[in-house]
Design a protein around this motif. Sequence first.
Motif, PDB file in Angstrom:
ATOM      1  N   LEU A 124      40.560  39.636  22.484  1.00  0.00           N
ATOM      2  CA  LEU A 124      41.449  39.735  21.328  1.00  0.00           C
ATOM      3  C   LEU A 124      42.530  40.803  21.516  1.00  0.00           C
ATOM      4  O   LEU A 124      43.529  40.797  20.811  1.00  0.00           O
ATOM      5  CB  LEU A 124      40.636  40.043  20.060  1.00  0.00           C
ATOM      6  CG  LEU A 124      39.552  39.009  19.696  1.00  0.00           C
ATOM      7  CD1 LEU A 124      38.745  39.489  18.492  1.00  0.00           C
ATOM      8  CD2 LEU A 124      40.171  37.651  19.427  1.00  0.00           C
ATOM      9  N   ILE A 125      42.318  41.708  22.457  1.00  0.00           N
ATOM     10  CA  ILE A 125      43.295  42.763  22.739  1.00  0.00           C
ATOM     11  C   ILE A 125      44.501  42.169  23.474  1.00  0.00           C
ATOM     12  O   ILE A 125      44.340  41.451  24.467  1.00  0.00           O
ATOM     13  CB  ILE A 125      42.663  43.882  23.593  1.00  0.00           C
ATOM     14  CG1 ILE A 125      41.611  44.651  22.783  1.00  0.00           C
ATOM     15  CG2 ILE A 125      43.721  44.830  24.140  1.00  0.00           C
ATOM     16  CD1 ILE A 125      42.165  45.573  21.735  1.00  0.00           C
ATOM     17  N   LYS A 126      45.706  42.472  22.999  1.00  0.00           N
ATOM     18  CA  LYS A 126      46.914  41.904  23.606  1.00  0.00           C
ATOM     19  C   LYS A 126      47.743  42.931  24.366  1.00  0.00           C
ATOM     20  O   LYS A 126      48.477  42.579  25.290  1.00  0.00           O
ATOM     21  CB  LYS A 126      47.787  41.272  22.511  1.00  0.00           C
ATOM     22  CG  LYS A 126      47.080  40.194  21.697  1.00  0.00           C
ATOM     23  CD  LYS A 126      46.527  39.082  22.586  1.00  0.00           C
ATOM     24  CE  LYS A 126      45.815  38.019  21.762  1.00  0.00           C
ATOM     25  NZ  LYS A 126      45.149  37.004  22.620  1.00  0.00           N
ATOM     26  N   ILE A 127      47.637  44.215  23.986  1.00  0.00           N
ATOM     27  CA  ILE A 127      48.477  45.248  24.596  1.00  0.00           C
ATOM     28  C   ILE A 127      47.601  46.169  25.441  1.00  0.00           C
ATOM     29  O   ILE A 127      46.576  46.661  24.962  1.00  0.00           O
ATOM     30  CB  ILE A 127      49.210  46.072  23.511  1.00  0.00           C
ATOM     31  CG1 ILE A 127      50.017  45.142  22.600  1.00  0.00           C
ATOM     32  CG2 ILE A 127      50.115  47.122  24.155  1.00  0.00           C
ATOM     33  CD1 ILE A 127      50.601  45.839  21.390  1.00  0.00           C
ATOM     34  N   PRO A 128      47.959  46.411  26.699  1.00  0.00           N
ATOM     35  CA  PRO A 128      47.141  47.281  27.548  1.00  0.00           C
ATOM     36  C   PRO A 128      46.922  48.663  26.936  1.00  0.00           C
ATOM     37  O   PRO A 128      47.768  49.180  26.206  1.00  0.00           O
ATOM     38  CB  PRO A 128      47.959  47.376  28.839  1.00  0.00           C
ATOM     39  CG  PRO A 128      48.787  46.131  28.852  1.00  0.00           C
ATOM     40  CD  PRO A 128      49.116  45.846  27.416  1.00  0.00           C
TER      41      PRO A 128
END
Length: 353
Positions: A124-128
């Motif tokens: 669900l995480i999109k940004i590093p």
Amino acid sequence: MFRNFRMISSVVFGRGSFNQLDDILSAKRKDAFMVFLVDDVFKGKALSGRVPAKEGDLTIFVNVDDEPKTKYVDSLVAQVKGHASGLPDGVIGIGGGSTLDLAKAVSLMLTNPGSAADYQGWDLIKIPAVYHVGIPTLSGTGAEVSRTTVLTGPTKKLGINSDHTVFDQVVLDPELIAGVPKDQWFYTGMDCYIHCVESLQGTFLNAFSQAYGEKALELCRQVYLEDWPDSDDRLMMASYFGGMSIAYSQVGVCHAMSYGLAFVLGVHHGIGNSIVFDYLDAFYPEGVAEFRAMLEKIKIELPRNITKDLTEEQLDTMTNVAFGLAPLWENALGKDWQTVMPKERIKELYRRM
């Protein structure tokens, strides 16, 4: 399609390697600050004086008496954002598995909007995340190598599972795990042993997972059934290999059920796994027998009767948390796992505990 999972970029292993941390971080320092999340058990102790914090850095002694909660992650993120403008150059976690999970979660939530509870699940995480480093002072959980940060949220205990979760750097110094209390040393090591048993007997098993899992299992046996002068070194590598063994596989029945225990009773992960595993002869007979031999050799008494005073509503909640971890059950029992393991069977196992 084969999953192209992310591995740790840099690893340093060896006694005294913690002393290299300042040099490692110097190469990553820009114009901002570093955040050190240190288990508060080390507050005022020698290790805290060795943390290479510079002027302007932020050191937070985190409390992990309870397993990490999403609201605690959110409060730590707010503290970091209030320290200075802009993002830090890095987040460094120093402690056991819970501290490392906090460091991973904070590094993710500094770059992703909302609450940590919004990201409990898979990919669900999109940004590093910002640059983050893990330095274990306990070994067994595999938190230093895994793509998961295990958190308890408002409605469930479930990790933030993402390639962005993986540490950029880990420092594996066996000197840091010397002197750990016997029970804690045993229970964290059993987390490694149990997830290797689950991985090696799972339906997701492949040669990649098997290679790491078999070596981790061998090292666990050396540590807990034999006597080796460098057992801390072996346990630290067992934890690392054990974490790698589930990168392309998954855990199983024990971990699914221990999540339910933790959500309702707050039982720590390693203890919870050990309590549950002792009742899983039907699923892992050889592993459970060997586990009991380890209990006897190390002279560990498991907590008993921990669910005897629970209400039916609490047992239902516990069961629903466990039942909701479908990938774990599928790995253990196959695609028809719900037929093999209906909710009532899970609840009955909890009643026995």
